[in-house]
Scaffold this motif. Sequence first.
Motif, PDB file in Angstrom:
ATOM      1  N   SER A 153      -7.790 -24.487 -13.534  1.00 51.78           N
ATOM      2  CA  SER A 153      -8.401 -24.602 -13.392  1.00 51.78           C
ATOM      3  C   SER A 153      -9.394 -23.683 -12.348  1.00 51.78           C
ATOM      4  O   SER A 153      -8.662 -22.454 -12.601  1.00 51.78           O
ATOM      5  CB  SER A 153      -7.941 -25.755 -11.816  1.00 51.78           C
ATOM      6  OG  SER A 153      -7.626 -25.080 -10.945  1.00 51.78           O
ATOM      7  N   THR A 154      -9.917 -24.409 -12.846  1.00 52.61           N
ATOM      8  CA  THR A 154     -11.248 -23.172 -11.312  1.00 52.61           C
ATOM      9  C   THR A 154     -10.833 -23.231  -9.944  1.00 52.61           C
ATOM     10  O   THR A 154     -10.581 -24.038  -9.341  1.00 52.61           O
ATOM     11  CB  THR A 154     -13.125 -23.589 -11.434  1.00 52.61           C
ATOM     12  OG1 THR A 154     -12.915 -22.976 -12.614  1.00 52.61           O
ATOM     13  CG2 THR A 154     -13.754 -22.199 -10.612  1.00 52.61           C
ATOM     14  N   VAL A 155     -10.531 -21.894  -9.415  1.00 45.98           N
ATOM     15  CA  VAL A 155     -10.096 -21.790  -7.671  1.00 45.98           C
ATOM     16  C   VAL A 155     -11.406 -21.162  -6.769  1.00 45.98           C
ATOM     17  O   VAL A 155     -12.329 -19.712  -7.825  1.00 45.98           O
ATOM     18  CB  VAL A 155      -9.392 -20.886  -7.708  1.00 45.98           C
ATOM     19  CG1 VAL A 155      -8.750 -20.523  -6.891  1.00 45.98           C
ATOM     20  CG2 VAL A 155      -7.697 -21.400  -9.329  1.00 45.98           C
ATOM     21  N   TYR A 156     -11.516 -22.002  -6.329  1.00 41.78           N
ATOM     22  CA  TYR A 156     -12.446 -21.515  -5.467  1.00 41.78           C
ATOM     23  C   TYR A 156     -12.387 -21.451  -3.732  1.00 41.78           C
ATOM     24  O   TYR A 156     -11.629 -21.837  -3.061  1.00 41.78           O
ATOM     25  CB  TYR A 156     -13.064 -22.706  -5.254  1.00 41.78           C
ATOM     26  CG  TYR A 156     -14.339 -23.376  -6.315  1.00 41.78           C
ATOM     27  CD1 TYR A 156     -15.577 -23.008  -6.265  1.00 41.78           C
ATOM     28  CD2 TYR A 156     -13.480 -23.734  -6.952  1.00 41.78           C
ATOM     29  CE1 TYR A 156     -16.310 -23.429  -7.691  1.00 41.78           C
ATOM     30  CE2 TYR A 156     -13.863 -24.252  -8.335  1.00 41.78           C
ATOM     31  CZ  TYR A 156     -15.201 -24.500  -8.735  1.00 41.78           C
ATOM     32  OH  TYR A 156     -15.896 -25.041  -9.973  1.00 41.78           O
ATOM     33  N   GLY A 157     -12.862 -20.051  -3.061  1.00 45.42           N
ATOM     34  CA  GLY A 157     -12.745 -19.658  -2.157  1.00 45.42           C
ATOM     35  C   GLY A 157     -13.571 -18.927  -1.230  1.00 45.42           C
ATOM     36  O   GLY A 157     -14.857 -18.587  -2.117  1.00 45.42           O
ATOM     37  N   PHE A 158     -13.780 -17.928  -0.128  1.00 39.08           N
ATOM     38  CA  PHE A 158     -14.248 -17.266   0.431  1.00 39.08           C
ATOM     39  C   PHE A 158     -13.217 -16.333   0.802  1.00 39.08           C
ATOM     40  O   PHE A 158     -12.490 -16.319   1.296  1.00 39.08           O
ATOM     41  CB  PHE A 158     -14.940 -18.431   2.064  1.00 39.08           C
ATOM     42  CG  PHE A 158     -16.067 -19.582   1.375  1.00 39.08           C
ATOM     43  CD1 PHE A 158     -17.477 -19.064   1.779  1.00 39.08           C
ATOM     44  CD2 PHE A 158     -14.955 -20.879   1.452  1.00 39.08           C
ATOM     45  CE1 PHE A 158     -17.964 -19.617   0.785  1.00 39.08           C
ATOM     46  CE2 PHE A 158     -16.017 -21.509   1.458  1.00 39.08           C
ATOM     47  CZ  PHE A 158     -17.430 -21.273   0.884  1.00 39.08           C
ATOM     48  N   LEU A 159     -14.608 -15.245   0.912  1.00 37.40           N
ATOM     49  CA  LEU A 159     -13.255 -14.273   1.193  1.00 37.40           C
ATOM     50  C   LEU A 159     -14.037 -13.114   2.548  1.00 37.40           C
ATOM     51  O   LEU A 159     -15.587 -12.853   2.166  1.00 37.40           O
ATOM     52  CB  LEU A 159     -13.470 -12.541  -0.436  1.00 37.40           C
ATOM     53  CG  LEU A 159     -13.147 -11.330   0.581  1.00 37.40           C
ATOM     54  CD1 LEU A 159     -11.056 -11.911   0.601  1.00 37.40           C
ATOM     55  CD2 LEU A 159     -13.484 -10.346  -1.159  1.00 37.40           C
ATOM     56  N   ALA A 160     -13.572 -12.955   3.552  1.00 40.87           N
ATOM     57  CA  ALA A 160     -14.162 -12.122   4.161  1.00 40.87           C
ATOM     58  C   ALA A 160     -14.278 -11.214   4.847  1.00 40.87           C
ATOM     59  O   ALA A 160     -12.806 -10.061   4.674  1.00 40.87           O
ATOM     60  CB  ALA A 160     -13.669 -12.738   5.841  1.00 40.87           C
ATOM     61  N   VAL A 161     -15.602 -10.602   4.973  1.00 41.35           N
ATOM     62  CA  VAL A 161     -15.292  -8.277   4.756  1.00 41.35           C
ATOM     63  C   VAL A 161     -15.425  -8.242   6.184  1.00 41.35           C
ATOM     64  O   VAL A 161     -16.787  -8.659   6.708  1.00 41.35           O
ATOM     65  CB  VAL A 161     -15.872  -8.326   3.378  1.00 41.35           C
ATOM     66  CG1 VAL A 161     -15.415  -6.778   3.571  1.00 41.35           C
ATOM     67  CG2 VAL A 161     -15.948  -8.790   2.406  1.00 41.35           C
ATOM     68  N   LYS A 162     -15.147  -6.276   6.655  1.00 39.31           N
ATOM     69  CA  LYS A 162     -15.705  -6.579   7.786  1.00 39.31           C
ATOM     70  C   LYS A 162     -16.867  -5.461   7.508  1.00 39.31           C
ATOM     71  O   LYS A 162     -17.512  -5.403   6.080  1.00 39.31           O
ATOM     72  CB  LYS A 162     -15.020  -5.501   8.357  1.00 39.31           C
ATOM     73  CG  LYS A 162     -13.485  -6.445   8.666  1.00 39.31           C
ATOM     74  CD  LYS A 162     -12.339  -5.223   9.517  1.00 39.31           C
ATOM     75  CE  LYS A 162     -11.378  -5.889   9.874  1.00 39.31           C
ATOM     76  NZ  LYS A 162     -10.580  -4.945  10.670  1.00 39.31           N
TER      77      LYS A 162
END
Length: 269
Positions: A153-162
């Motif tokens: 599948s297509t995997v969806y997420g969020f990445l938090a960066v300082k």
Amino acid sequence: MQRDSAQYTLLMAAALCAVCSVFVAGSAVMLRPIQEANSELDRQKNVLLAAHLVSAKDATAAKIKETFEGQVERELIDLTTGKATTPEQAGVGDDFDPAAAANDSKLGETIPAADDVAGIKRRAKYAWVYKVKNDAGQLQQIVLPIYGKGLWSTVYGFLAVKSDGTTVSGITFYKHGETPGLGGEVENPKWQALWVDKTIYVGDDVKLAVAKGAAATTGDAAKHEVDGLSGATITSRGVSNMIQYWLGPQGFGPYLQSLAGGSGSNSDG
């Protein structure tokens, strides 16, 4: 018309179909605002989870709304220039949906095969990012949407960066069809915790990646690698690929590099 005739049966079937169609269509229209509100709440929840502003157990609707409105500012980014823009300048509305825009002839574009390491084929020209600020209005984190192909599948997420533009502060994955217990472990909080404080860049090169097996524990590689998911080599590679794409020059790389370089207009909104 006799009740046992074929004409009567067909007429009743047609009438029943018409009534059911009206009922289904009416229900869909009435429920659409609720569905859209729930979708927006889920998006806000995952932004906050990536930034560790709420935990999964206390992420009530009221808590999500209060925290998001108090600490998060949404900003539209021109992915070609890496600079902030406005919906008016981009010619889109406040409800701009990058996922839908990706397939639009004017708002989306095809990714050259040689650059499409995430396997997504097309992307929107603009994307929302989420700026987390403290009470003094100072930038603390940037939360970026990321997605790409896994195994199934297509995997969806969020990445938090300082705010330095290169240190990871959190990650979350919220939508995928990967195998439970294998690739589905992208949702495991223990695995997601391994990403915190990893470094994305060396120079302009994206070094952040999922290792094949255990991540290095010493040397420079230890700063950039996260343990691979056991039994999920292709999903792990897919996560690395989406990181490579979205943090690279075709994605948010220019925007993050501007933060790292202190050029700054983006950092204060």
